[in-house]
Design an enzyme around this catalytic site. Structure first.
Site, PDB file in Angstrom:
ATOM      1  N   GLY A 143       0.854  -1.180  -0.110  1.00 54.38           N
ATOM      2  CA  GLY A 143      -0.121   0.170  -0.171  1.00 54.38           C
ATOM      3  C   GLY A 143       0.815   1.233   0.005  1.00 54.38           C
ATOM      4  O   GLY A 143       1.793   0.788  -0.069  1.00 54.38           O
ATOM      5  N   ILE A 149       1.664   3.623   2.549  1.00 52.22           N
ATOM      6  CA  ILE A 149       2.522   3.633   3.421  1.00 52.22           C
ATOM      7  C   ILE A 149       3.562   2.415   3.267  1.00 52.22           C
ATOM      8  O   ILE A 149       4.841   2.250   3.502  1.00 52.22           O
ATOM      9  CB  ILE A 149       2.236   3.907   4.659  1.00 52.22           C
ATOM     10  CG1 ILE A 149       0.887   5.644   4.691  1.00 52.22           C
ATOM     11  CG2 ILE A 149       3.149   4.251   5.936  1.00 52.22           C
ATOM     12  CD1 ILE A 149       0.554   5.763   6.393  1.00 52.22           C
ATOM     13  N   ASP A 163      -0.297  -8.775   1.069  1.00 54.26           N
ATOM     14  CA  ASP A 163      -1.369  -7.843   0.605  1.00 54.26           C
ATOM     15  C   ASP A 163      -2.463  -8.201   0.454  1.00 54.26           C
ATOM     16  O   ASP A 163      -1.200  -9.490  -1.030  1.00 54.26           O
ATOM     17  CB  ASP A 163      -0.387  -6.520   0.232  1.00 54.26           C
ATOM     18  CG  ASP A 163      -0.914  -5.850   0.180  1.00 54.26           C
ATOM     19  OD1 ASP A 163      -0.899  -4.067   0.220  1.00 54.26           O
ATOM     20  OD2 ASP A 163      -2.631  -5.613  -0.504  1.00 54.26           O
ATOM     21  N   ASN A 164      -3.203  -8.301   0.036  1.00 53.06           N
ATOM     22  CA  ASN A 164      -4.258  -8.842  -0.290  1.00 53.06           C
ATOM     23  C   ASN A 164      -4.586  -7.649  -1.515  1.00 53.06           C
ATOM     24  O   ASN A 164      -5.136  -8.009  -3.100  1.00 53.06           O
ATOM     25  CB  ASN A 164      -5.642  -8.862  -0.002  1.00 53.06           C
ATOM     26  CG  ASN A 164      -6.287  -7.542   0.912  1.00 53.06           C
ATOM     27  OD1 ASN A 164      -5.977  -6.173  -0.048  1.00 53.06           O
ATOM     28  ND2 ASN A 164      -7.530  -7.799   1.274  1.00 53.06           N
ATOM     29  N   GLY A 187      -3.969  -1.734  -2.175  1.00 55.83           N
ATOM     30  CA  GLY A 187      -2.630  -1.370  -2.871  1.00 55.83           C
ATOM     31  C   GLY A 187      -2.333  -2.022  -4.052  1.00 55.83           C
ATOM     32  O   GLY A 187      -2.834  -2.437  -4.995  1.00 55.83           O
ATOM     33  N   ALA A 223      -0.570   0.111  13.201  1.00 56.35           N
ATOM     34  CA  ALA A 223      -1.255   1.410  12.341  1.00 56.35           C
ATOM     35  C   ALA A 223      -2.776   1.603  13.341  1.00 56.35           C
ATOM     36  O   ALA A 223      -3.550   1.413  11.906  1.00 56.35           O
ATOM     37  CB  ALA A 223      -1.114   1.222  11.035  1.00 56.35           C
ATOM     38  N   TYR A 258     -15.379   3.743  11.007  1.00 53.46           N
ATOM     39  CA  TYR A 258     -14.134   3.794  10.825  1.00 53.46           C
ATOM     40  C   TYR A 258     -12.848   4.366  11.997  1.00 53.46           C
ATOM     41  O   TYR A 258     -12.012   3.193  12.576  1.00 53.46           O
ATOM     42  CB  TYR A 258     -13.318   4.673   9.845  1.00 53.46           C
ATOM     43  CG  TYR A 258     -11.343   5.108   9.305  1.00 53.46           C
ATOM     44  CD1 TYR A 258     -11.186   3.115   9.094  1.00 53.46           C
ATOM     45  CD2 TYR A 258     -11.270   6.215   9.491  1.00 53.46           C
ATOM     46  CE1 TYR A 258     -10.104   3.598   8.211  1.00 53.46           C
ATOM     47  CE2 TYR A 258      -9.784   6.190   9.324  1.00 53.46           C
ATOM     48  CZ  TYR A 258      -9.354   4.647   8.539  1.00 53.46           C
ATOM     49  OH  TYR A 258      -7.799   4.515   8.147  1.00 53.46           O
TER      50      TYR A 258
HETATM   51  N1  NAD Z   1      -2.979   7.646   4.722  1.00 50.35           N
HETATM   52  C1  NAD Z   1      -3.365   8.059   5.459  1.00 50.35           C
HETATM   53  O1  NAD Z   1      -2.851   9.272   5.943  1.00 50.35           O
HETATM   54  C2  NAD Z   1      -3.472   7.997   6.774  1.00 50.35           C
HETATM   55  C3  NAD Z   1      -3.976   8.042   8.020  1.00 50.35           C
HETATM   56  C4  NAD Z   1      -4.340   7.677   9.176  1.00 50.35           C
HETATM   57  C5  NAD Z   1      -4.915   6.372   9.120  1.00 50.35           C
HETATM   58  N2  NAD Z   1      -3.440   5.405   8.103  1.00 50.35           N
HETATM   59  C6  NAD Z   1      -3.322   3.768   8.366  1.00 50.35           C
HETATM   60  O2  NAD Z   1      -1.871   3.549   8.081  1.00 50.35           O
HETATM   61  C7  NAD Z   1      -2.357   1.743   7.389  1.00 50.35           C
HETATM   62  C8  NAD Z   1      -1.654   2.065   6.050  1.00 50.35           C
HETATM   63  O3  NAD Z   1      -2.495   3.097   5.096  1.00 50.35           O
HETATM   64  P1  NAD Z   1      -1.858   3.516   3.717  1.00 50.35           P
HETATM   65  O4  NAD Z   1      -2.606   5.086   3.609  1.00 50.35           O
HETATM   66  O5  NAD Z   1      -1.040   3.600   3.448  1.00 50.35           O
HETATM   67  O6  NAD Z   1      -3.176   3.201   2.925  1.00 50.35           O
HETATM   68  P2  NAD Z   1      -3.615   1.636   1.161  1.00 50.35           P
HETATM   69  O7  NAD Z   1      -4.528   1.773   1.585  1.00 50.35           O
HETATM   70  O8  NAD Z   1      -2.608   2.051   0.558  1.00 50.35           O
HETATM   71  O9  NAD Z   1      -2.737   0.520   2.530  1.00 50.35           O
HETATM   72  C9  NAD Z   1      -3.626  -0.179   3.403  1.00 50.35           C
HETATM   73  C10 NAD Z   1      -3.149  -1.876   2.263  1.00 50.35           C
HETATM   74  O10 NAD Z   1      -3.919  -2.635   3.555  1.00 50.35           O
HETATM   75  C11 NAD Z   1      -3.903  -3.614   2.065  1.00 50.35           C
HETATM   76  N3  NAD Z   1      -4.877  -4.569   2.978  1.00 50.35           N
HETATM   77  C12 NAD Z   1      -6.050  -3.927   2.837  1.00 50.35           C
HETATM   78  N4  NAD Z   1      -6.841  -5.212   3.668  1.00 50.35           N
HETATM   79  C13 NAD Z   1      -6.040  -6.835   3.742  1.00 50.35           C
HETATM   80  C14 NAD Z   1      -5.835  -7.780   4.053  1.00 50.35           C
HETATM   81  N5  NAD Z   1      -7.309  -8.093   4.857  1.00 50.35           N
HETATM   82  N6  NAD Z   1      -4.978  -8.367   4.422  1.00 50.35           N
HETATM   83  C15 NAD Z   1      -3.981  -7.950   3.471  1.00 50.35           C
HETATM   84  N7  NAD Z   1      -3.924  -6.898   3.192  1.00 50.35           N
HETATM   85  C16 NAD Z   1      -4.780  -6.059   2.977  1.00 50.35           C
HETATM   86  C17 NAD Z   1      -4.111  -3.319   1.034  1.00 50.35           C
HETATM   87  O11 NAD Z   1      -4.266  -3.839  -0.278  1.00 50.35           O
HETATM   88  C18 NAD Z   1      -3.316  -1.645   1.112  1.00 50.35           C
HETATM   89  O12 NAD Z   1      -1.863  -2.016  -0.035  1.00 50.35           O
HETATM   90  C19 NAD Z   1      -3.574   1.984   7.090  1.00 50.35           C
HETATM   91  O13 NAD Z   1      -4.387   1.282   8.067  1.00 50.35           O
HETATM   92  C20 NAD Z   1      -4.255   2.868   7.353  1.00 50.35           C
HETATM   93  O14 NAD Z   1      -5.535   2.754   8.585  1.00 50.35           O
HETATM   94  C21 NAD Z   1      -2.835   5.842   7.001  1.00 50.35           C
END
Ligand code: NAD
Length: 324
Positions: free
Chosen positions: A8, A10, A29-30, A34, A118, A150
């Site tokens: 994904g 981050i 990662d599913n 991502g 996270a 959420y």
């Molecule tokens: N980007 C932000 O500003 C932000 C802010 C607050 C919290 N977060 C948290 O940071 C983390 C990463 O977020 P991000 O922004 O990189 O989002 P993102 O959607 O790019 O990353 C999430 C990843 O998790 C994978 N995923 C989802 N469900 C899954 C599962 N059941 N099994 C395996 N993989 C799975 C997705 O394919 C993706 O690659 C998350 O926990 C999110 O809640 C992000």
């Protein structure tokens, strides 16, 4: 090292960091949000497993051991939760529960593995406090508004992490990410900066929800990803929650102007009522700014990359055929 959600936004920056450090990295990662292209197609120290996290954890052999675990997999963002509430709620709670259980017995000697969970600034809900401190009360709307689910799922994840710390001495750190931005973030789940950059590159109108006076603090993903291994390598951080981000606030209207200016775009700003952007009754927060004293004191964290640089790097990434 095990990274859930490692392809994904981050997670892929964190994967890059750990590979550069010389680590052996397993990403699960599913690919629901991502992208496989976020990671090197081939790297001798990277193992990529495309699966739901719970399934992958169940399939690991008994001898599979890890030095550190980073749990980033989640259904991310309010828009996704509104679009598919059951899957999002279940994902955020079940996957976290599964990885915490797994982490208790998977170090080299069969003990607990240092684990980072996270979380999100959404956990604060609609509290009017400014800035948000980790020990503040949280304030949510009624359960009839899916929007708050959420925040609640992330809060449950935090309760679980702290309970594993108390019951199983799990070396766990919770990071509450505030608005994290940068290359590889996509706008289709309602993330504001990539949406603005994409529109500006195409000289299309930039949709600002509400009146644009709501403010946020944006922090470059490379600053955020860089500090996660430090938090996990610092035992006094175990069992604690950390705000993580920038504390420099800007209104969404200012952000739209800045994106236009930085990219030399001819886009116009268009104000869109919340009722059209999400659903009737949607509540946005006027501000969301972190108190960073704790993370500064614990590991000396300071966001360094200016937002203009982030905008330029996101635009360059999109121009290379990536993105929304
Ligand atoms: N980007 C932000 O500003 C932000 C802010 C607050 C919290 N977060 C948290 O940071 C983390 C990463 O977020 P991000 O922004 O990189 O989002 P993102 O959607 O790019 O990353 C999430 C990843 O998790 C994978 N995923 C989802 N469900 C899954 C599962 N059941 N099994 C395996 N993989 C799975 C997705 O394919 C993706 O690659 C998350 O926990 C999110 O809640 C992000």
């Amino acid at each position: 090292m095990l990274i859930s959600g490692g392809s994904g936004f981050i997670g892929s920056h964190l994967t890059e960091r750990l590979l550069a450090r010389g680590d052996q990295v397993t990403v699960v990662d599913n690919l629901s949000t991502g992208g496989r292209a976020n990671l090197p197609q081939f790297h001798e120290r990277l193992r990529f497993i495309e699966a739901d996290l719970k399934d992958a954890l169940g399939a690991f052999g008994k001898g599979e051991r890890f030095e550190e675990i980073y749990h980033l997999a989640a259904a991310v963002g309010v828009k996704l939760v509104i679009a598919d509430p059951i899957k999002s709620i279940e994902t955020n709670i079940e996957q976290t529960s599964a990885i915490l259980r797994f982490a208790t017995v998977r170090s080299a000697d069969g003990g607990p593995v240092p684990t980072l969970i996270a979380s999100s600034s959404e956990v604060y809900g609609k509290s009017a406090k400014n800035p948000f401190n980790e020990d503040d009360d949280v304030v949510y709307g009624p359960t009839t508004f899916t929007r708050w689910s959420y925040a609640c799922t992330k809060a449950v994840d935090e309760y679980l992490a702290l309970a594993y710390r108390a019951r199983h001495a799990l070396p766990v750190v919770v990071a509450r990410f505030f608005n994290t931005v940068g290359p590889r973030q996509v706008g289709e789940y309602g993330m504001v900066v990539p949406r603005f950059v994409e529109a500006a590159l195409a000289d299309k109108p930039i949709d600002v929800y509400g009146d644009g006076t709501q403010s946020r603090c944006f922090c470059d993903v490379r600053d955020v990803a860089g500090v996660l291994p430090t938090l996990l390598a610092t035992p006094p951080c175990y069992g604690r929650i950390f705000n993580l981000g920038s504390d420099r606030a800007m209104t969404i209207r200012e952000l739209a102007d800045l994106v236009i200016r930085t990219l030399g775009s001819s886009s116009q700003i268009r104000l869109v009522p919340y009722s059209q952007a999400y659903i009737a009754g949607f509540e946005d927060l006027l501000q969301r700014r972190p108190d960073l004293a704790r993370v500064r004191q614990a590991v000396g964290f300071e966001a360094k990359i200016p937002i203009e640089q982030t905008i330029r790097d996101m635009a360059a990434w999109m121009k290379n055929g990536n993105g929304v």
